[in-house]
Design a protein around this motif. Structure first.
Motif, mmCIF file in Angstrom:
data_model
loop_
_atom_site.group_PDB
_atom_site.id
_atom_site.type_symbol
_atom_site.label_atom_id
_atom_site.label_comp_id
_atom_site.label_asym_id
_atom_site.label_seq_id
_atom_site.Cartn_x
_atom_site.Cartn_y
_atom_site.Cartn_z
ATOM 1 N N HIS A 166 0.825 -1.209 0.000
ATOM 2 C CA HIS A 166 0.000 0.000 0.000
ATOM 3 C C HIS A 166 0.857 1.256 0.000
ATOM 4 O O HIS A 166 0.603 2.199 -0.761
ATOM 5 C CB HIS A 166 -0.919 -0.017 1.224
ATOM 6 N N HIS A 167 1.883 1.256 0.821
ATOM 7 C CA HIS A 167 2.721 2.452 0.943
ATOM 8 C C HIS A 167 3.878 2.486 -0.058
ATOM 9 O O HIS A 167 4.340 3.573 -0.426
ATOM 10 C CB HIS A 167 3.251 2.557 2.372
ATOM 11 N N ALA A 168 4.329 1.322 -0.504
ATOM 12 C CA ALA A 168 5.475 1.288 -1.422
ATOM 13 C C ALA A 168 5.085 1.541 -2.873
ATOM 14 O O ALA A 168 5.852 2.163 -3.624
ATOM 15 C CB ALA A 168 6.191 -0.061 -1.311
ATOM 16 N N ILE A 169 3.926 1.064 -3.284
ATOM 17 C CA ILE A 169 3.564 1.101 -4.704
ATOM 18 C C ILE A 169 3.595 2.503 -5.320
ATOM 19 O O ILE A 169 4.117 2.664 -6.436
ATOM 20 C CB ILE A 169 2.213 0.395 -4.930
ATOM 21 N N PRO A 170 3.086 3.543 -4.665
ATOM 22 C CA PRO A 170 3.188 4.874 -5.288
ATOM 23 C C PRO A 170 4.631 5.274 -5.602
ATOM 24 O O PRO A 170 4.885 5.920 -6.632
ATOM 25 C CB PRO A 170 2.572 5.800 -4.230
ATOM 26 N N HIS A 171 5.563 4.869 -4.760
ATOM 27 C CA HIS A 171 6.976 5.192 -5.003
ATOM 28 C C HIS A 171 7.567 4.325 -6.115
ATOM 29 O O HIS A 171 8.415 4.789 -6.879
ATOM 30 C CB HIS A 171 7.770 5.039 -3.715
ATOM 31 N N LEU A 172 7.123 3.078 -6.212
ATOM 32 C CA LEU A 172 7.565 2.226 -7.308
ATOM 33 C C LEU A 172 7.059 2.778 -8.642
ATOM 34 O O LEU A 172 7.782 2.769 -9.646
ATOM 35 C CB LEU A 172 7.073 0.787 -7.119
ATOM 36 N N ILE A 173 5.834 3.254 -8.645
ATOM 37 C CA ILE A 173 5.288 3.873 -9.853
ATOM 38 C C ILE A 173 6.114 5.108 -10.220
ATOM 39 O O ILE A 173 6.478 5.309 -11.382
ATOM 40 C CB ILE A 173 3.804 4.244 -9.659
ATOM 41 N N ALA A 174 6.427 5.919 -9.222
ATOM 42 C CA ALA A 174 7.213 7.135 -9.460
ATOM 43 C C ALA A 174 8.607 6.801 -9.992
ATOM 44 O O ALA A 174 9.191 7.576 -10.755
ATOM 45 C CB ALA A 174 7.338 7.942 -8.166
ATOM 46 N N ALA A 175 9.134 5.638 -9.605
ATOM 47 C CA ALA A 175 10.461 5.213 -10.055
ATOM 48 C C ALA A 175 10.422 4.595 -11.450
ATOM 49 O O ALA A 175 11.464 4.217 -11.990
ATOM 50 C CB ALA A 175 11.064 4.223 -9.066
#
Length: 251
Positions: A124-133
């Motif tokens: 839940h918390h990691a996915i937005p950052h993975l998308i941004a990467a």
């Protein structure tokens, strides 16, 4: 180096499989967040890796607390600038577990809260950052016991089975963002906790260990499977559960 320039967060990385994975990831060039509940083992793991010259930071994390998981993810991005990989490893079985009609409510919710919710919260918390990467890799820790069926671990197997289903659905959900989602199902792995149970002749690990055709599994052997799934070598693999069990599930 397979993970050069990558940033990874590993839950439960103070000991056992998580610690072995943190070591292997660092050796392969990643900067690693050691997200660990136990401060003593977490700090020790961080110190050992830093002594070897690796980029590693301990963040005390209770994966059953969504805010604590968010803080660990935020720390990864704040310290290292991005997040590419998360290995949701924290969890484990308990001697309080057992048959459905005998196990207390509290034990069921404890397993769901740590093992299943811990994975969900990490994603839940990691996915937005993975998308941004621009994409990344998620690896979730399940268990062979969720695949083969067993006695005396009904709360644990329910939570671990949920992780397999969640892994599949997220693989479909986030493929468009170049995020791969897989799971690793270890067999009898000789972590500190399992070794203690084997020495005490606990019937659960003893019976499954005896059926492991190639012998018990070392934590680092699980870490190599996680490394493969995290690396570009597995860039076309998603939604899968990789079993590393020394032949237990076919015996």
């Amino acid at each position: 180096m397979r993970l050069k320039g990558k940033v990874a967060l590993i839950t439960g990385a103070g000991a056992g499989i998580g610690k072995a994975c943190a070591e292997v990831f660092c050796e392969e060039g990643a900067s690693v967040i050691v997200a660990e509940y136990d401060a003593e083992t977490g700090k020790a793991a961080e110190a050992a890796l830093r002594e070897r010259g690796f980029a590693c930071t301990f963040v005390q994390t209770d994966v059953s607390d969504g805010d604590a998981v968010k803080a660990a993810v935020d720390a990864a991005v704040s310290i290292y600038g991005r997040l590419d990989i998360i290995y949701n490893n924290a969890g484990g079985s308990s001697l309080m577990d057992g048959k459905v009609h005998e196990t207390p409510y509290e034990e069921f919710w404890k397993k769901v809260g740590t093992d299943l919710f811990g994975v969900w919260a990490g994603c839940h918390h990691a996915i937005p950052h993975l998308i941004a990467a621009g994409g990344g890799a998620i690896i979730n820790a399940t268990s062979v016991l969720a695949i083969m069926g067993t006695k005396g671990r009904d709360a644990y197997t329910a939570a671990k089975g949920g992780i397999i289903s969640l892994t599949r659905s997220m693989a479909v959900e986030y493929a468009e963002h170049s995020i791969r989602v897989n799971a690793v199902a270890p067999g009898v792995t000789t972590t500190e906790r399992v070794r203690k149970r084997l020495e005490e002749s606990n019937p659960g690990p003893m019976s499954t260990a005896a059926r492991s055709l190639l012998g018990t599994v070392q934590p680092r052997e699980i870490a190599y499977a996680v490394l493969f799934l995290a690396s570009d070598e597995a860039k076309k693999i998603t939604g899968q559960t990789i079993v590393v069990d020394a032949g237990l599930t076919i015996s």
